[in-house]
Design a protein around this motif. Structure first.
Motif, PDB file in Angstrom:
ATOM      1  N   THR A 122      45.809  69.063 -13.263  1.00  0.00           N
ATOM      2  CA  THR A 122      44.378  68.971 -12.961  1.00  0.00           C
ATOM      3  C   THR A 122      43.717  70.321 -12.761  1.00  0.00           C
ATOM      4  OG1 THR A 122      44.797  66.830 -11.962  1.00  0.00           O
ATOM      5  CG2 THR A 122      42.702  67.896 -11.422  1.00  0.00           C
ATOM      6  N   GLN A 123      44.315  71.188 -11.968  1.00  0.00           N
ATOM      7  CA  GLN A 123      43.657  72.461 -11.683  1.00  0.00           C
ATOM      8  C   GLN A 123      43.513  73.307 -12.937  1.00  0.00           C
ATOM      9  OE1 GLN A 123      46.067  73.643  -8.240  1.00  0.00           O
ATOM     10  NE2 GLN A 123      44.259  73.284  -6.965  1.00  0.00           N
ATOM     11  N   ALA A 132      38.995  72.001  -9.460  1.00  0.00           N
ATOM     12  CA  ALA A 132      40.105  72.955  -9.558  1.00  0.00           C
ATOM     13  C   ALA A 132      40.486  73.493  -8.182  1.00  0.00           C
ATOM     14  CB  ALA A 132      39.729  74.106 -10.490  1.00  0.00           C
ATOM     15  N   SER A 133      39.509  73.668  -7.315  1.00  0.00           N
ATOM     16  CA  SER A 133      39.810  74.235  -5.996  1.00  0.00           C
ATOM     17  C   SER A 133      40.474  73.227  -5.059  1.00  0.00           C
ATOM     18  CB  SER A 133      38.546  74.808  -5.352  1.00  0.00           C
ATOM     19  OG  SER A 133      37.677  73.780  -4.956  1.00  0.00           O
ATOM     20  N   GLY A 152      42.098  70.258  -6.223  1.00  0.00           N
ATOM     21  CA  GLY A 152      43.207  69.582  -6.884  1.00  0.00           C
ATOM     22  C   GLY A 152      42.897  68.119  -7.135  1.00  0.00           C
TER      23      GLY A 152
END
Length: 141
Positions: A77-78, A122-123, A125
């Motif tokens: 995901t990130q 992204a930060s 997750g």
């Protein structure tokens, strides 16, 4: 101040909101990826009109569909979210930078907003309801 931690202080709300964010962010790319398949020739011509070679279209389609599924399922995901943030910014600049046209103006800022959403994802997750979490649990066992 519970107002500042309304969601993050409650794990079940955080997990559900992260899942809903992934569903929302992935939907547009899955839909447009399949739309590009359906209207392949028209999309290839549109890409050519902004100076991009038509041979890139299959790669764009694969990126949108595979990446969309990765975001939806919460897999890598990130990394995928960072890639989509960049893709959204580049798409905004290449295809929607006619800011004097109201529709293009809205599409430009839609892409900017999506990039922001992907950077937020992204930060934080994928969350607990994800393949990332499943993989992490298995690697720790």
């Amino acid at each position: 101040m519970k107002l500042f931690t309304l969601i993050s202080a409650q794990p079940h709300l955080q997990n559900i909101s992260t899942l809903l964010a992934r569903i929302g962010l992935s939907a547009i790319f899955l839909l447009t990826g399949f739309s590009k398949i359906e209207f392949f020739d028209a999309t290839a011509q549109y890409m050519s009109s902004v100076g991009l070679p038509e041979f890139l279209l299959p790669f764009v389609i694969a990126f949108e569909i595979v990446g969309g599924l990765f975001i939806l399922l919460g897999f890598l995901t990130q990394l995928t979210a960072v890639a989509f943030a960049g893709f959204s910014l580049v798409s905004a600049l290449l295809f929607h930078f006619q800011l004097d046209d109201q529709m293009q103006f809205l599409m430009f800022y839609k892409n900017i907003a999506m990039a922001g959403g992907f950077l937020a994802l992204a930060s934080i997750g994928a969350g607990k309801i994800s393949l990332d979490q499943l993989v992490l649990k298995r690697s720790q066992a």
